[in-house]
Scaffold this active site. Structure first.
Site, mmCIF file in Angstrom:
data_model
loop_
_atom_site.group_PDB
_atom_site.id
_atom_site.type_symbol
_atom_site.label_atom_id
_atom_site.label_comp_id
_atom_site.label_asym_id
_atom_site.label_seq_id
_atom_site.Cartn_x
_atom_site.Cartn_y
_atom_site.Cartn_z
ATOM 1 C CE LYS B 120 -1.192 -1.972 -6.098
ATOM 2 N NZ LYS B 120 0.096 -0.985 -5.929
ATOM 3 C CD GLU B 214 2.277 3.517 -11.622
ATOM 4 O OE1 GLU B 214 1.432 2.811 -12.116
ATOM 5 O OE2 GLU B 214 2.547 3.533 -10.532
ATOM 6 N NE ARG B 315 -7.079 -4.345 3.857
ATOM 7 C CZ ARG B 315 -6.243 -3.838 3.292
ATOM 8 N NH1 ARG B 315 -5.765 -4.502 2.207
ATOM 9 N NH2 ARG B 315 -5.641 -2.809 3.652
#
Lengths: 214, 471, 759
Positions: B120, B214, B315
């Protein structure tokens, strides 16, 4: 809940064996290291640190794994035709005919005497850490449990649920499962001896001790 | 295309969908299963497949890569389809498939792409470089308290600037995931304490005391962009979908495509423009990294119409067919099959059409049918299913591994998902109406070990259909 | 004229003595087969039973015959004593013990720290004693501290003179008492080896502490070796003069132990006697051998078959020798000329046997200057040990140049000391920044190295195809039979099983993943697989900062150990190195360090003269360059048995060098990896104040088999795990290999602190 000890002992005497079936733990190419009828021994050493007799090699992804016996006994039902072949996971490839010892006979008979706390579901079970610690510390069977006591963790569908004991109060005499292993629904988890039965249980033990000859 | 034999390293409904796709492509497959899954439909199907070779192998564990490769070699497979979950986003597995002495095609992106977008932090850094918006915060683990505090200060300031009433900041362990080691801070004064707590936790739990910080978003919708790329440099998208409706623990239960429907709902921002922007950003990032398979770009959209890129799922996803259902290629009246497309490009084909050949029609809703107690924290139910019937209509498709012709004991080792239902309508109201009708006509029976009635989430889904696409 | 009765009693006594003498010979010969001793013994026993049935004349006739036969046999044995027979002499229950010495050599003594079996450790005896000499018919007494092993006469509590860790601690305590009181110490070594248990303070760790203390103990020390069993001997063995009994042995390992290793004898199987004899010869363990090797200073003569409890002549000699040795230590510190004169006089007087008198009495007190000189002489003595027994493979002109360069660099660093001060200030600043939490700095320094490893193995190469999977067996005496499996660092397409797989359910690991990205660590349980030493050279230190020195010092075969040469050659060929010790300069995130590294591929990281010398030189280099010293132990299997006591004396030698480095202001840190055992741990490694271990490593004194065979108890599988070593206080922390570089840097910064480049 009286049992007919004489009958039981007689039955065990006529067939003092338990057949442990050995399954391949994963896929791979198998080569046997024992023969039908051969005597093998389980792990040895004070801490079980010495592996038992080498049963077979299982090679998967060029990793040759040695599989050792986990019980003393005699090799039976060896699937010789699998030699050198690729096996799937969980194939029964041999059995170890294990002669039951006095302690093992006692455990088996006691399941009929003790109060058994069975597995409510097919799931993985663990003792709660505090209880596991207590049991480890007190080698003599001395851990008391009462209805409502949280005793086990049931791990089901990736979720852990606390399970409370709901039988009669008593001393935990026996833990029947391996921590973290799957237990079928209804199989025994704990064997509890209520205080009023203590004398009786001890009597049973005493009788097996004296009457069972190895 | 070379005649490939593909090992399906998965279970449940996705295994079945992949088996069908492989069959339709004229290729061969091999399935694996564990003892718990012996009675699953995918195993029975493989055994009855009529292939002139052994098509189903029992393994010890779906999660053991050694079992997969061992069977792949034994069964002479040339490719592996990972499905979703398990190895689908495991770059080491993909790397091993490519580098081992008997290489096997991994049907998915290149392992380097999986690795780079699987992080990430790295994705965030990359997105920033390309001008793709991400949630304000650190783009690398922070190890210094002073640095962390300075950043937190800045985040609080930015939120006040935007007029946010209750600004807050998330502190999380950079090595963590799945909701572990995350805490919210509402005031700068409380920051240091929380930071230290998370840092200690991270150090203990993961052996790495790096922490991420964040902005904490509270009022947002969860959207996804469906992409397809190939190793020949092509990238196309199949529009957006909205996955905002989730159970506790962030488990998706209802998905709908497209992502917003300005025709039937009011949005406090220009919904069409936001969707276009998201798609454009997603394609930009995909083209930059040379994305070469199916993938999902996950976004959040806040009430003020700002999209932020969350992460990339490298995926095929459970809900891929919601998007596929509204996508038509080159005027075909049939929806596209994304799993087939994935296998095709995975084995080296070109996509063979471009974005302008793709059009979108109507609205599609996916419902996940799960045996769970929706009133008690979505606790899974286990027992035996004795009846499992759904209406057979042209506008609904059902995917399940539960056999329809015999009782089925739900294995306790895996997720209790039973089926996926995908409903299509020419517009949103029709899709919603059909979805309700579908649920009404479903007929499921089962008993648990104590004789209790099956608990299933049909009522929950019925109620939540009303909330679909509403901000 | 004696009565018959008295005659009979006398003959009874004689016969009893015969029994003792015969059984003594049987001890030496290892049984009654040789020379029909068994039969002779039976004859004597029969005679004893039927003393009164014989007429006196016949009895004495018979006694005379036996006496003749026995003397003949004794002469025969004495003529050709093999080393193995000497070992048997030492182990005989009839041999003198420390208690006999205390009673016969010293005038009076008071045992300290216990009595008999009421004792911290009955195997170790400490006593304040007086020893006296006659000078011109006047008696002068000296106070000394006597410390040594008591083997007892078979009492179980004496443990055969095998000191427990706390026994060695007791020895250390009374050494310190002697230091406080300023009296000399007489050490008596009667030990087959230390008792190999890890309980606090730990066999190895305590020996290391003892050696470290003795290296600079401020009193004269004289030791006498009867049975010098390796590390156990060193625990009370470091001294200014080392004497040895002429029928004693001093060895790196028991001949049986050596035979078991050399002959690869499985546990529980009998070791062939011929092999034991052979090894005893190879080990060069006799007094004469040790004198030749320079590991002892002088031999104290015993009767041909060794001294027994009633050999009063021997005790007289021993008293004389102990006094003389102590005198000499004292005199050397005062004036070399006085010492020479004294020595000459002694030699002259000894011509006529053990002198009854000394020509002078010498005070055994030292002043401060003399103490300084004592320590200097001791240092010189030990640094010299083993020199000349390793191979120096520098080209002929190189030694001169090398020496010149060394001198030049020493001068250079002396001059640069001022500059170094400046450098030191920089480090100081760095530390202030750390505590000031300057974020830029912290990020640079404190971020885990984990990320860095991604760059080390960015793209795994395509793994090679292995010929055929095979189970590799690598045996070591420190491993259990069933765990002797070491995966090689390789880039092969295959998997390996984590040893914790059964317990913790770890999956098999793909070798390229394991040895690449995972740094050899099982990602699910954290087990550390062994890695080759090159990995550390490449990943622990700053890029291109490793500069090796003293590569030319090479291991040899100083004892001419049979069959060792080819094995040595093979290791040299295989590793491209000439000893198991690599010494080099390097940097760790900019910090300059001197590193001494023992690695497994060369003779299993064992230490001999070459390794010892290299270590000593690394200490000296760290001292002259004023840099921290890191000992990274990739693996050490102890002292190399093929170098015998030359290897053993590397323990005090290296400890002394490292102590001098620390005392002069250096920062010494030890990191253990894989397997670290025996001698080195019990000396120059174990003495470090800062010892760390890499996870999954094992640290200990003896391997499980030796422990089992010595203690008769089974050994728990994790007995010597790093975790238990930490729990016992042997090490100060456990490091994850993936954070090794970071931890090392932090250790330098935090513990070295402002003293990193010298206090």
């Amino acid at each position: 809940m009286d049992i007919n000890l004489n009958d039981l002992l007689r039955r065990y005497r006529s067939h003092p064996f338990e057949d442990y079936h050995v399954e391949t733990e994963h896929t791979g190419k198998i080569s046997f290291k024992v023969k039908e009828g051969q005597e093998v021994r389980g792990p040895g050493g004070k801490w079980g640190q010495r592996p038992g007799t080498l049963l077979y090699l299982l090679e998967r992804e060029r990793n040759v794994k040695k599989i050792h016996a986990t019980w003393n006994g005699q090799i039976a039902e060896l699937k010789r035709e699998k030699e050198g072949r690729f096996v799937e996971a969980g194939e029964v490839i041999l059995a170890i005919r294990h002669r039951l010892g006095k302690e093992e006979i006692m455990d088996r008979i006691l399941t009929r005497v003790l109060h058994i706390f069975p597995a409510p579901q097919r799931a993985r079970y663990l003792l709660i850490p505090e209880l596991a610690q207590k049991l480890e510390k007190t080698s003599e069977k001395g851990v008391f449990i009462e209805p409502g006591d949280e005793s086990l963790i049931m791990s089901l569908m990736k979720r852990d649920t606390l399970i409370s004991y709901d039988g009669p109060p008593g001393v935990i005499y026996k833990v029947y499962f391996q921590s973290g292993a799957i237990v079928e629904q209804g199989d025994p988890l704990l064997g509890i001896c209520p205080p009023d039965k203590l004398r009786y249980v001890q009597k049973v033990i005493q009788r097996i001790r004296t009457e069972w000859e190895e | 295309m070379k005649k490939h034999r593909i090992l399906i390293a998965n279970r449940g409904e996705i295994a079945i969908r992949i088996m069908r796709a492989i069959r339709e492509l004229g290729l061969e497959y091999v399935v694996v299963y564990t003892r718990e899954d012996e009675n699953s439909l995918h195993v029975a199907m493989a055994m009855d497949s009529g292939f002139p070779y052994k098509a189903a192998y029992r393994i010890s564990n779906y999660k053991d890569p050694n079992e997969i490769f061992s069977v792949a070699d034994e069964a002479e497979c040339t490719a592996i389809h990972p499905g979703y979950g398990f190895f689908s986003e495991n770059f080491r597995f993909a790397r091993r498939a490519a580098l081992r002495s008997r290489p096997v095609v991994f049907i998915g992106p290149r392992w380097e792409v999986i690795r780079d977008l699987g992080s990430k932090i790295n994705t965030k850094r990359l997105a920033k470089q390309l001008g793709v918006p991400v949630i304000p915060g650190s783009d690398a683990p922070i190890y210094s308290e002073m640095e962390a505090e300075a950043l937190a200060d800045e985040l609080f300031y930015l939120q006040r600037e935007q007029g946010i009433q209750h600004p807050s900041v998330l502190v999380k362990a950079s090595a963590g995931g799945g909701g572990m080691g995350i805490e919210e801070v509402n005031h700068l004064d409380a920051f240091r304490r929380v930071y230290r707590r998370i840092q200690n936790y991270a150090k203990r739990q993961f052996g790495d005391e790096g922490v991420l910080i964040e902005q904490c978003l509270t009022d947002y919708q969860h959207l996804e962009v469906q992409l397809l790329g190939s190793s020949h440099g092509e990238v196309v998208h199949f529009s957006t979908r909205n996955c905002t409706i989730q159970s506790t623990g962030r488990q998706k239960r209802l998905e709908v495509a497209p992502g917003f429907d300005p025709e039937h709902f009011e949005y406090p921002f220009d919904a069409g423009a936001v969707l276009d922007k998201m798609v454009e950003y997603s394609v930009r990032l995909a083209s930059h990294v040379g994305y070469d398979n199916v993938g999902t770009w996950e976004w959040v959209v806040t009430r003020d119409g700002r999209p932020y890129l969350l992460e990339v799922n490298t995926r095929i996803q459970v809900e891929n067919e919601v998007s596929a259902c509204i996508s038509r290629v080159a005027g075909s009246s049939e929806p596209i099959n994304l799993i087939k497309e994935q296998i095709r490009v995975g084995l080296g084909d070109k996509i063979g059409y471009s974005q302008k050949d793709i059009s979108f029609e109507g609205t599609s809703i996916e419902m996940r049918i799960v045996a769970e107690d929706t009133r008690r924290g979505f606790v899974p139910w286990c027992g035996t299913i004795t009846r499992f019937e759904f209406p057979d209509t042209p506008w609904a498709r059902l995917y399940t591994h539960v056999p329809g012709n015999r009782p089925y004991k739900i294995p306790t080792e895996y997720d209790p998902n039973l089926a996926l239902a995908i409903i299509w309508g020419k517009d949103t109201p029709e899709a919603k109406e059909r979805a309700r009708e579908f649920l009404m006509k479903a007929n499921i029976e089962g008993r648990d070990a104590q004789g209790g009635e099956i608990l299933i989430n049909l009522d929950y889904l019925y109620e939540r259909i009303e909330d679909v696409l509403r901000f | 004229m004696l009565t018959d009765q008295e005659h009979m009693a006398d003959s009874g006594k004689l016969l009893a003595q015969f029994v003792d003498r015969i059984s003594y010979l049987m001890d030496i010969k290892g049984g009654g087969e040789w020379g029909n001793l068994e039969e002779l013994l039976q004859r004597v026993q029969q005679l004893r039973q039927s003393v009164f049935d014989f007429p006196e004349s016949r009895l004495f006739e018979e006694i005379g015959r036996i006496e003749d036969r026995l003397s003949f046999l004794e002469d025969r044995v004495a003529e050709a004593l093999s080393p193995a027979e000497i070992v048997n002499i030492v182990r005989s229950i009839q041999r003198f013990t420390l208690m006999d010495i205390l009673e016969n050599v010293y005038d009076s003594f008071a045992e300290l720290g216990g009595e008999g079996d009421c004792n911290v450790d009955p195997a170790v005896v400490a006593a304040r004693a007086t020893i006296s000499r006659r000078v011109k018919n006047k008696v002068f007494s000296h106070q000394v501290m006597v410390i040594g092993h008591e083997k007892g006469r078979g009492e179980e509590y004496r443990n055969g003179g095998s000191a427990k860790p706390w026994g060695n601690d007791k020895a250390l305590r009374y050494m310190k008492v002697a230091e406080t009181e300023g009296i000399p110490i007489h050490f008596y070594i009667f030990t087959p080896g230390s008792f190999p248990i890890e309980d606090f303070p730990g066999a190895a760790q305590q020996i290391a502490r003892n050696i470290y203390a003795m290296a600079k103990l401020k009193v004269p020390m004289v030791s006498f070796i009867s049975e010098g069993g390796s590390g156990g001997a060193e625990a009370v063995g470091l001294s200014d003069i080392r004497l040895m009994a002429s029928r004693g042995y001093y060895s790196v390992i028991s001949p049986e132990g050596a035979a078991a290793i050399e002959g690869k004898i499985r546990e529980g199987e009998r070791v062939p006697r011929e092999l034991v004899d052979h090894c005893a010869r190879q080990l060069k363990m006799t007094a004469a051998d040790n004198l030749r090797l320079g590991t002892i200073d002088r031999i104290v003569e015993e009767p041909p078959l060794g001294a027994r409890r009633e050999d009063y002549g021997f005790f007289k000699r021993l008293r004389y020798e102990m006094i003389r040795a102590t005198d000499e230590v004292i005199l050397k510190t005062k004036s070399l000329r006085a010492f020479r004169a004294y020595a000459l006089k002694r030699q002259a007087e000894e011509q006529k046997g053990v002198p009854d008198e000394f020509h002078v009495s010498i005070s055994w007190n030292l002043d401060e200057l003399e103490v300084e000189r004592l320590l200097e002489l001791r240092s010189r003595k030990y640094r010299q040990m083993g020199v000349g027994f390793f191979r120096d493979q520098k080209k002929s002109f190189l030694p001169v140049l090398g020496r010149a360069r060394e001198l030049a660099s020493k001068g250079y660093y002396d001059v640069r000391y001022g500059l170094l001060r400046a450098h030191q200030k920089n480090v100081q600043k760095v530390i202030e920044e750390v505590s000031g939490e300057s974020s830029v700095f912290l990020r640079k320094m404190a971020e885990p190295v984990k990320a860095a490893y991604d760059f080390v193995f960015p793209q795994p190469n395509k793994p090679s195809r292995p010929v055929r999977a095979e189970v590799l067996e690598k045996k070591s005496i420190f491993m259990e039979d069933w765990e002797g499996w070491v995966p090689p660092l390789a880039n092969e397409d295959r998997t390996v099983t984590c040893p914790n797989a059964k317990k913790k359910g770890c999956q098999d690991l793909w070798v390229p993943d394991l040895y690449g990205e995972f740094c050899g660590v099982c990602p699910s349980c954290g087990h550390h697989f062994p890695l080759e030493y090159q990995w550390y050279l490449n990943n622990l230190f700053d890029k291109d900062s490793v500069r090796e020195f003293n590569e030319h010092i090479a291991s040899g075969n100083p004892l001419g150990f049979d069959g060792f040469e080819p094995r040595l050659k093979r290791d040299i060929r295989r590793t491209g190195r000439r000893s198991s010790m690599i010494t080099f300069d390097a940097k760790v995130q900019g910090i300059m360090v001197v590193v001494a590294m023992l690695f497994s591929n060369f003779r299993n990281g064992t230490v001999g003269t070459a390794e010892g010398e290299k270590f000593v030189r690394a200490c000296d280099r760290a001292r002259t360059t004023r840099r921290p010293l890191l000992a990274y132990v990739h693996t050490t299997g102890g002292i190399r048995i093929h170098e015998g006591t030359l290897g053993v004396v590397q323990m005090p030698k290296c400890t002394l060098a490292v102590r001098e480095y620390i005392d002069s202001g250096g920062f010494y840190i030890v990191v253990y990896d894989n397997n670290s055992y025996a001698g080195p741990v019990a000396s120059f490694l174990g003495c470090s104040p800062y010892q760390f271990a890499i996870r999954s490593s094992r640290i200990g004194f003896a391997g499980p088999r030796v422990i089992r065979e010595t203690t008769g108890e089974d050994v728990p599988p994790d007995y010597q795990s790093a975790k238990n070593a930490l729990g016992r206080g042997h090490i100060q922390g456990i490091w994850d290999r993936r954070n090794f570089r970071k931890n090392l840097f932090e250790a330098f910064i935090r513990m070295g602190g402002p003293n990193l480049y010298y206090r």
